[in-house]
Design a protein around this motif. Structure first.
Motif, PDB file in Angstrom:
ATOM      1  N   THR A 197       0.854  -1.184   0.000  1.00  0.00           N
ATOM      2  CA  THR A 197       0.000   0.000   0.000  1.00  0.00           C
ATOM      3  C   THR A 197       0.892   1.237   0.000  1.00  0.00           C
ATOM      4  OG1 THR A 197      -0.056   0.197   2.414  1.00  0.00           O
ATOM      5  CG2 THR A 197      -1.736  -1.226   1.388  1.00  0.00           C
ATOM      6  N   ILE A 198       0.282   2.371  -0.242  1.00  0.00           N
ATOM      7  CA  ILE A 198       1.032   3.637  -0.156  1.00  0.00           C
ATOM      8  C   ILE A 198       1.547   3.829   1.274  1.00  0.00           C
ATOM      9  CG2 ILE A 198       0.851   6.154  -0.364  1.00  0.00           C
ATOM     10  CD1 ILE A 198       0.892   4.589  -3.032  1.00  0.00           C
ATOM     11  N   GLY A 199       0.755   3.399   2.248  1.00  0.00           N
ATOM     12  CA  GLY A 199       1.182   3.474   3.644  1.00  0.00           C
ATOM     13  C   GLY A 199       2.433   2.653   3.901  1.00  0.00           C
ATOM     14  N   ASP A 200       2.518   1.489   3.258  1.00  0.00           N
ATOM     15  CA  ASP A 200       3.738   0.674   3.391  1.00  0.00           C
ATOM     16  C   ASP A 200       4.944   1.440   2.866  1.00  0.00           C
ATOM     17  OD1 ASP A 200       2.504  -1.679   4.436  1.00  0.00           O
ATOM     18  OD2 ASP A 200       1.950  -2.317   2.415  1.00  0.00           O
ATOM     19  N   GLU A 201       4.755   2.117   1.747  1.00  0.00           N
ATOM     20  CA  GLU A 201       5.871   2.875   1.163  1.00  0.00           C
ATOM     21  C   GLU A 201       6.283   4.022   2.077  1.00  0.00           C
ATOM     22  OE1 GLU A 201       6.086   3.466  -2.944  1.00  0.00           O
ATOM     23  OE2 GLU A 201       4.914   1.668  -3.396  1.00  0.00           O
ATOM     24  N   GLU A 202       5.299   4.696   2.653  1.00  0.00           N
ATOM     25  CA  GLU A 202       5.599   5.783   3.591  1.00  0.00           C
ATOM     26  C   GLU A 202       6.331   5.237   4.821  1.00  0.00           C
ATOM     27  OE1 GLU A 202       3.185   9.481   5.492  1.00  0.00           O
ATOM     28  OE2 GLU A 202       2.252   7.515   5.723  1.00  0.00           O
ATOM     29  N   ASP A 203       5.835   4.123   5.355  1.00  0.00           N
ATOM     30  CA  ASP A 203       6.471   3.527   6.532  1.00  0.00           C
ATOM     31  C   ASP A 203       7.880   3.027   6.220  1.00  0.00           C
ATOM     32  OD1 ASP A 203       4.157   4.083   7.939  1.00  0.00           O
ATOM     33  OD2 ASP A 203       3.408   2.024   7.876  1.00  0.00           O
ATOM     34  N   ALA A 204       8.077   2.488   5.020  1.00  0.00           N
ATOM     35  CA  ALA A 204       9.408   2.036   4.611  1.00  0.00           C
ATOM     36  C   ALA A 204      10.389   3.209   4.580  1.00  0.00           C
ATOM     37  CB  ALA A 204       9.345   1.345   3.251  1.00  0.00           C
ATOM     38  N   MET A 205       9.934   4.338   4.051  1.00  0.00           N
ATOM     39  CA  MET A 205      10.794   5.535   4.018  1.00  0.00           C
ATOM     40  C   MET A 205      11.124   5.984   5.436  1.00  0.00           C
ATOM     41  SD  MET A 205      12.569   7.846   2.598  1.00  0.00           S
ATOM     42  CE  MET A 205      12.227   8.074   0.884  1.00  0.00           C
ATOM     43  N   GLN A 206      10.129   5.979   6.323  1.00  0.00           N
ATOM     44  CA  GLN A 206      10.354   6.386   7.706  1.00  0.00           C
ATOM     45  C   GLN A 206      11.352   5.463   8.394  1.00  0.00           C
ATOM     46  OE1 GLN A 206       9.298   9.225   9.050  1.00  0.00           O
ATOM     47  NE2 GLN A 206      10.543   8.724  10.817  1.00  0.00           N
ATOM     48  N   THR A 207      11.245   4.173   8.147  1.00  0.00           N
ATOM     49  CA  THR A 207      12.194   3.212   8.727  1.00  0.00           C
ATOM     50  C   THR A 207      13.605   3.484   8.211  1.00  0.00           C
ATOM     51  OG1 THR A 207      10.471   1.532   8.930  1.00  0.00           O
ATOM     52  CG2 THR A 207      12.763   0.761   8.985  1.00  0.00           C
ATOM     53  N   ALA A 208      13.727   3.741   6.909  1.00  0.00           N
ATOM     54  CA  ALA A 208      15.044   4.048   6.334  1.00  0.00           C
ATOM     55  C   ALA A 208      15.622   5.316   6.947  1.00  0.00           C
ATOM     56  CB  ALA A 208      14.943   4.168   4.818  1.00  0.00           C
ATOM     57  N   ILE A 209      14.772   6.303   7.187  1.00  0.00           N
ATOM     58  CA  ILE A 209      15.242   7.541   7.827  1.00  0.00           C
ATOM     59  C   ILE A 209      15.725   7.247   9.243  1.00  0.00           C
ATOM     60  CG2 ILE A 209      14.453   9.775   8.751  1.00  0.00           C
ATOM     61  CD1 ILE A 209      12.680   9.970   6.179  1.00  0.00           C
ATOM     62  N   GLN A 210      14.990   6.417   9.961  1.00  0.00           N
ATOM     63  CA  GLN A 210      15.397   6.051  11.320  1.00  0.00           C
ATOM     64  C   GLN A 210      16.729   5.302  11.316  1.00  0.00           C
ATOM     65  OE1 GLN A 210      11.943   3.877  12.598  1.00  0.00           O
ATOM     66  NE2 GLN A 210      10.901   5.721  13.326  1.00  0.00           N
ATOM     67  N   LEU A 211      16.993   4.568  10.231  1.00  0.00           N
ATOM     68  CA  LEU A 211      18.273   3.872  10.084  1.00  0.00           C
ATOM     69  C   LEU A 211      19.379   4.817   9.612  1.00  0.00           C
ATOM     70  CD1 LEU A 211      17.000   0.611   8.323  1.00  0.00           C
ATOM     71  CD2 LEU A 211      17.908   0.787  10.656  1.00  0.00           C
ATOM     72  N   LYS A 212      19.016   6.086   9.412  1.00  0.00           N
ATOM     73  CA  LYS A 212      19.928   7.121   8.903  1.00  0.00           C
ATOM     74  C   LYS A 212      20.398   6.795   7.484  1.00  0.00           C
ATOM     75  CE  LYS A 212      21.518   8.561  13.492  1.00  0.00           C
ATOM     76  NZ  LYS A 212      20.288   9.047  13.900  1.00  0.00           N
ATOM     77  N   LYS A 213      19.494   6.158   6.706  1.00  0.00           N
ATOM     78  CA  LYS A 213      19.788   5.804   5.324  1.00  0.00           C
ATOM     79  C   LYS A 213      18.623   6.195   4.412  1.00  0.00           C
ATOM     80  CE  LYS A 213      22.707   1.859   6.537  1.00  0.00           C
ATOM     81  NZ  LYS A 213      22.941   0.433   6.278  1.00  0.00           N
ATOM     82  N   GLY A 214      17.933   7.257   4.775  1.00  0.00           N
ATOM     83  CA  GLY A 214      16.754   7.681   4.030  1.00  0.00           C
ATOM     84  C   GLY A 214      17.029   8.117   2.605  1.00  0.00           C
ATOM     85  N   LYS A 215      18.274   8.451   2.300  1.00  0.00           N
ATOM     86  CA  LYS A 215      18.615   8.877   0.934  1.00  0.00           C
ATOM     87  C   LYS A 215      19.124   7.717   0.084  1.00  0.00           C
ATOM     88  CE  LYS A 215      19.398  13.619   2.142  1.00  0.00           C
ATOM     89  NZ  LYS A 215      20.201  14.808   1.996  1.00  0.00           N
ATOM     90  N   ASN A 216      19.182   6.530   0.657  1.00  0.00           N
ATOM     91  CA  ASN A 216      19.641   5.355  -0.069  1.00  0.00           C
ATOM     92  C   ASN A 216      18.413   4.609  -0.601  1.00  0.00           C
ATOM     93  OD1 ASN A 216      20.469   2.741  -0.810  1.00  0.00           O
ATOM     94  ND2 ASN A 216      22.162   2.783   0.652  1.00  0.00           N
ATOM     95  N   PRO A 217      18.178   4.665  -1.918  1.00  0.00           N
ATOM     96  CA  PRO A 217      16.968   4.037  -2.457  1.00  0.00           C
ATOM     97  C   PRO A 217      16.901   2.527  -2.225  1.00  0.00           C
ATOM     98  CG  PRO A 217      18.367   4.868  -4.237  1.00  0.00           C
ATOM     99  CD  PRO A 217      18.990   5.301  -2.940  1.00  0.00           C
ATOM    100  N   LEU A 218      18.041   1.853  -2.166  1.00  0.00           N
ATOM    101  CA  LEU A 218      18.022   0.412  -1.923  1.00  0.00           C
ATOM    102  C   LEU A 218      17.560   0.119  -0.499  1.00  0.00           C
ATOM    103  CD1 LEU A 218      18.430  -2.440  -2.896  1.00  0.00           C
ATOM    104  CD2 LEU A 218      20.852  -2.233  -2.309  1.00  0.00           C
ATOM    105  N   THR A 219      18.008   0.926   0.464  1.00  0.00           N
ATOM    106  CA  THR A 219      17.571   0.735   1.850  1.00  0.00           C
ATOM    107  C   THR A 219      16.068   0.937   1.961  1.00  0.00           C
ATOM    108  OG1 THR A 219      19.712   1.468   2.704  1.00  0.00           O
ATOM    109  CG2 THR A 219      17.861   1.514   4.238  1.00  0.00           C
TER     110      THR A 219
END
Length: 105
Positions: free
Chosen positions: A29-51
């Motif tokens: 879902t779009i929510g999954d994509e938003e949550d995935a981005m938030q998780t990547a940001i929390q991992l300090k890798k929000g600018k890494n598209p693979l993460t």
């Protein structure tokens, strides 16, 4: 349209003391994509598209992110292809993958 699909792993994964030889992939879902981005940001890798993509794959498979990171390419590619199929996204054509590749005529 299917909502989920089971894929067979080429290399089993150990998750919570269990050996997995297959996993279920569900449509995102779009929510999954938003949550995935938030998780990547929390991992300090929000600018890494693979993460970001790996975080999405963790959500749609219900696997821990670290287990996604341990996967070999063939199993990860199967998850990606299955998710694209479930979401109705066509795989890129070989020519689209690398715009620097000269076309053969």
């Amino acid at each position: 349209m299917e909502n989920k699909k089971i894929i067979q792993l080429k290399e089993p994964l150990e998750v919570a003391g269990k050996t997995l030889t297959e996993i279920e992939v569900r449509r995102s879902t779009i929510g999954d994509e938003e949550d995935a981005m938030q998780t990547a940001i929390q991992l300090k890798k929000g600018k890494n598209p693979l993460t970001v993509e790996m975080c999405l794959m963790a959500r749609v498979t219900r696997l821990p992110y670290d287990k996604i990171r341990q996967m070999h390419g063939q199993d990860y590619a199967a998850i990606r292809a299955t998710l694209n199929e479930l979401n109705g996204v066509e795989a890129p054509k070989d020519d689209d993958e690398n715009p620097m590749t000269p076309s053969v005529s």
